[in-house]
Design a protein around this motif. Structure first.
Motif, short mmCIF file in Angstrom:
data_model
loop_
_atom_site.label_atom_id
_atom_site.label_comp_id
_atom_site.label_asym_id
_atom_site.label_seq_id
_atom_site.Cartn_x
_atom_site.Cartn_y
_atom_site.Cartn_z
N ASP A 11 0.84 -1.20 0.00
CA ASP A 11 0.00 0.00 0.00
C ASP A 11 0.88 1.26 0.00
O ASP A 11 2.10 1.20 0.16
N ALA A 12 0.20 2.39 -0.19
CA ALA A 12 0.93 3.66 -0.34
C ALA A 12 1.73 4.02 0.91
O ALA A 12 2.87 4.51 0.81
N LEU A 13 1.14 3.78 2.10
CA LEU A 13 1.85 4.12 3.34
C LEU A 13 3.11 3.28 3.48
O LEU A 13 4.20 3.81 3.78
N GLU A 14 2.99 1.99 3.30
CA GLU A 14 4.15 1.12 3.43
C GLU A 14 5.24 1.50 2.44
O GLU A 14 6.43 1.52 2.78
N LYS A 15 4.85 1.82 1.21
CA LYS A 15 5.83 2.21 0.19
C LYS A 15 6.54 3.51 0.58
O LYS A 15 7.76 3.63 0.45
N ARG A 16 5.75 4.48 1.11
CA ARG A 16 6.37 5.75 1.50
C ARG A 16 7.36 5.55 2.64
O ARG A 16 8.47 6.11 2.63
N LEU A 17 6.98 4.74 3.62
CA LEU A 17 7.87 4.49 4.75
C LEU A 17 9.14 3.77 4.30
O LEU A 17 10.25 4.12 4.71
N ARG A 18 8.96 2.76 3.48
CA ARG A 18 10.12 2.01 2.99
C ARG A 18 11.07 2.90 2.20
O ARG A 18 12.29 2.87 2.39
N ASP A 19 10.48 3.73 1.33
CA ASP A 19 11.32 4.61 0.51
C ASP A 19 12.10 5.59 1.38
O ASP A 19 13.27 5.90 1.11
N ASP A 20 11.45 6.11 2.43
CA ASP A 20 12.13 7.04 3.35
C ASP A 20 13.30 6.35 4.04
O ASP A 20 14.40 6.94 4.20
N LEU A 21 13.09 5.10 4.47
CA LEU A 21 14.14 4.37 5.18
C LEU A 21 15.33 4.05 4.28
O LEU A 21 16.48 3.99 4.73
N LEU A 22 15.04 3.84 3.01
CA LEU A 22 16.10 3.41 2.07
C LEU A 22 16.72 4.57 1.30
O LEU A 22 17.46 4.34 0.34
N ARG A 23 16.44 5.79 1.72
CA ARG A 23 17.11 6.93 1.08
C ARG A 23 18.62 6.84 1.28
O ARG A 23 19.41 7.28 0.43
N ASP A 24 19.00 6.33 2.42
CA ASP A 24 20.42 6.08 2.69
C ASP A 24 20.81 4.81 1.93
O ASP A 24 20.32 3.71 2.24
N LEU A 25 21.68 4.92 0.97
CA LEU A 25 22.04 3.79 0.12
C LEU A 25 22.79 2.71 0.88
O LEU A 25 22.95 1.58 0.39
N ASN A 26 23.25 3.04 2.08
CA ASN A 26 23.96 2.05 2.90
C ASN A 26 23.01 1.23 3.77
O ASN A 26 23.46 0.38 4.54
N VAL A 27 21.71 1.51 3.67
CA VAL A 27 20.71 0.77 4.43
C VAL A 27 20.02 -0.23 3.52
O VAL A 27 19.55 0.11 2.44
N LYS A 28 19.97 -1.48 3.96
CA LYS A 28 19.33 -2.54 3.19
C LYS A 28 18.13 -3.09 3.98
O LYS A 28 18.22 -3.29 5.19
#
Length: 247
Positions: free
Chosen positions: A2-19
């Motif tokens: 869903d849109a919320l999960e996608k937004r949260l995931r994208d925010d967390l993965l802005r740091d390219l060193n986070v997997k």
């Protein structure tokens, strides 16, 4: 997704060193509790009420008409204020004349009118896993229950101060200019049906320092939930390292 999960995931993965290792969804048990309580409103005493209290303290008056003639105020206004003061326990009529009670004397000296108590009712939400009340709207539990959930707390184990803190979170009491509303007493508490707070758990790996950690979005509060994150990391980081990096 869903849109919320996608937004949260994208925010967390802005740091390219986070997997992102895994995403898990579950429900946090929430106790829904109804609180009945008395509120009292305190306001700055108006000049007419002060004049009437002074009159009752110094002289014998038996009717609103007598006071109306002396103060040159319509009898209806006088009758309304007298009725309010009687209900508030500020004056009594004895032997045909009005007189101040101890409550009336105290309020006159303070210049504060304390209105009669009123019964109120509010619904609060307690999370046993947090050991505190949360603000938000829970839902009926449809997901798997949080694996580290704590058993429900019995109502007789709560202190009066905790019920007041729960009401404070709902802004039941307030001060607005010359008006103050306070919770005078908790009169009853009743547990309603149990509900839940849906949560989205992201299991993450910070590659630069080889750190595993969790972020948990609490959909009831609409915030990242540090309490739940700390619980998960305390219990599971060793297991995660074995699960995700066994090879």
């Amino acid at each position: 997704m869903d849109a919320l999960e996608k937004r949260l995931r994208d925010d967390l993965l802005r740091d390219l060193n986070v997997k992102l290792l895994e995403t898990v969804k579950w429900s946090l048990p929430i106790q829904v509790i109804d609180i009945e309580y008395e509120t009292v409103k305190r306001t700055k005493m108006d000049i007419l009420m002060k004049m009437l209290l002074v009159a009752f303290r110094t002289s014998q008056f038996t009717s609103a008409e007598e006071l109306s003639e002396m103060l040159v105020v319509e009898p209806l206004f006088i009758e309304d204020i007298i009725e309010r003061m009687v209900r508030a326990g500020m004056i009594v009529k004895s032997g045909g004349a009005y007189s101040l009670t101890e409550t009336g004397r105290q309020q006159l000296e303070a210049g504060i009118y304390v209105q009669p108590p009123e019964m109120e009712e509010s619904t609060v939400h307690y999370s046993p896993s947090h050991g505190s009340f949360l603000v938000g709207e829970p839902t009926d539990g449809e997901r798997e229950t949080y694996r580290h959930a704590v058993d429900s707390r019995q109502l007789n184990k709560f202190r009066d101060e905790e019920w007041r803190e729960a009401l404070d979170k709902l802004d039941v009491a307030y001060t607005d200019g010359n008006v103050q509303l306070v919770v005078q007493a908790i009169t009853a508490v009743n547990e309603l049906e149990q509900k839940s707070a849906p949560c989205i758990e992201f299991r993450l790996h910070q590659t630069t320092d080889d750190r595993l950690y969790a972020r948990v979005w609490n959909m009831m509060t609409g915030e990242w939930d540090e309490t739940l994150e700390k619980q998960i990391m305390e219990y599971e980081l060793v297991e995660w390292r074995e699960k995700y990096f066994a090879n």
